[in-house]
Design a protein around this motif. Structure first.
Motif, PDB file in Angstrom:
ATOM      1  N   ALA A   1     -33.181  74.485  57.406  1.00  0.00           N
ATOM      2  CA  ALA A   1     -34.345  74.945  56.825  1.00  0.00           C
ATOM      3  C   ALA A   1     -33.763  75.414  55.716  1.00  0.00           C
ATOM      4  O   ALA A   1     -32.866  76.125  55.511  1.00  0.00           O
ATOM      5  CB  ALA A   1     -35.053  76.020  57.682  1.00  0.00           C
ATOM      6  N   ASP A   2     -34.614  75.252  54.550  1.00  0.00           N
ATOM      7  CA  ASP A   2     -34.360  75.580  53.264  1.00  0.00           C
ATOM      8  C   ASP A   2     -34.540  77.138  53.069  1.00  0.00           C
ATOM      9  O   ASP A   2     -35.818  77.663  53.549  1.00  0.00           O
ATOM     10  CB  ASP A   2     -35.035  75.059  52.165  1.00  0.00           C
ATOM     11  CG  ASP A   2     -34.639  73.640  51.941  1.00  0.00           C
ATOM     12  OD1 ASP A   2     -33.477  73.338  52.211  1.00  0.00           O
ATOM     13  OD2 ASP A   2     -35.220  72.786  51.597  1.00  0.00           O
ATOM     14  N   LYS A   3     -33.871  78.108  52.737  1.00  0.00           N
ATOM     15  CA  LYS A   3     -33.943  79.335  52.181  1.00  0.00           C
ATOM     16  C   LYS A   3     -34.948  79.672  50.949  1.00  0.00           C
ATOM     17  O   LYS A   3     -34.543  78.795  49.891  1.00  0.00           O
ATOM     18  CB  LYS A   3     -32.529  80.128  52.210  1.00  0.00           C
ATOM     19  CG  LYS A   3     -32.592  81.788  52.006  1.00  0.00           C
ATOM     20  CD  LYS A   3     -31.270  82.256  51.742  1.00  0.00           C
ATOM     21  CE  LYS A   3     -31.583  83.568  51.057  1.00  0.00           C
ATOM     22  NZ  LYS A   3     -30.352  83.952  50.419  1.00  0.00           N
ATOM     23  N   LYS A   4     -35.595  80.331  51.013  1.00  0.00           N
ATOM     24  CA  LYS A   4     -36.364  80.546  49.554  1.00  0.00           C
ATOM     25  C   LYS A   4     -35.654  81.702  49.091  1.00  0.00           C
ATOM     26  O   LYS A   4     -35.234  82.467  49.383  1.00  0.00           O
ATOM     27  CB  LYS A   4     -37.843  81.175  50.309  1.00  0.00           C
ATOM     28  CG  LYS A   4     -38.620  81.490  49.071  1.00  0.00           C
ATOM     29  CD  LYS A   4     -40.068  81.849  49.207  1.00  0.00           C
ATOM     30  CE  LYS A   4     -40.720  82.044  48.033  1.00  0.00           C
ATOM     31  NZ  LYS A   4     -42.388  82.599  48.409  1.00  0.00           N
ATOM     32  N   ARG A   5     -35.395  80.974  47.589  1.00  0.00           N
ATOM     33  CA  ARG A   5     -34.615  81.973  46.846  1.00  0.00           C
ATOM     34  C   ARG A   5     -35.424  83.040  46.198  1.00  0.00           C
ATOM     35  O   ARG A   5     -36.631  82.866  45.945  1.00  0.00           O
ATOM     36  CB  ARG A   5     -34.124  80.842  45.828  1.00  0.00           C
ATOM     37  CG  ARG A   5     -33.301  79.914  46.120  1.00  0.00           C
ATOM     38  CD  ARG A   5     -32.755  78.997  44.911  1.00  0.00           C
ATOM     39  NE  ARG A   5     -33.467  79.212  43.560  1.00  0.00           N
ATOM     40  CZ  ARG A   5     -32.757  78.897  42.482  1.00  0.00           C
ATOM     41  NH1 ARG A   5     -31.498  78.628  42.450  1.00  0.00           N
ATOM     42  NH2 ARG A   5     -33.432  79.168  41.268  1.00  0.00           N
ATOM     43  N   SER A   6     -34.646  84.036  46.177  1.00  0.00           N
ATOM     44  CA  SER A   6     -35.360  85.556  45.492  1.00  0.00           C
ATOM     45  C   SER A   6     -35.485  85.173  44.032  1.00  0.00           C
ATOM     46  O   SER A   6     -34.902  84.364  43.407  1.00  0.00           O
ATOM     47  CB  SER A   6     -34.338  86.591  45.606  1.00  0.00           C
ATOM     48  OG  SER A   6     -33.256  86.530  44.916  1.00  0.00           O
TER      49      SER A   6
END
Length: 60
Positions: A1-6
């Motif tokens: 899964a793609d991690k949402k970037r801060s």
């Protein structure tokens, strides 16, 4: 899964892409310019706009 970037990660990548020195200026960078302009070494500097921005303005 793609991690949402801060936002900080996104902004850091953006700065590296648009600022030639790859970082925003720090309070110390500004202070260094103030110290220089207040010194005798800057006695011939008059009527200038000095951008302390890592080359951002020059880049555009």
């Amino acid at each position: 899964a793609d991690k949402k970037r801060s936002y900080e990660e996104w902004a850091g990548d953006k700065v590296k892409a648009v600022v030639p020195l790859g970082r925003w200026q720090t309070p110390d960078d500004i202070a260094d310019m103030v110290v220089f302009l207040s010194s005798d070494r800057a006695r011939q500097v008059t009527g200038q706009t000095i951008n302390v921005d890592g080359g951002f303005v020059m880049h555009w």
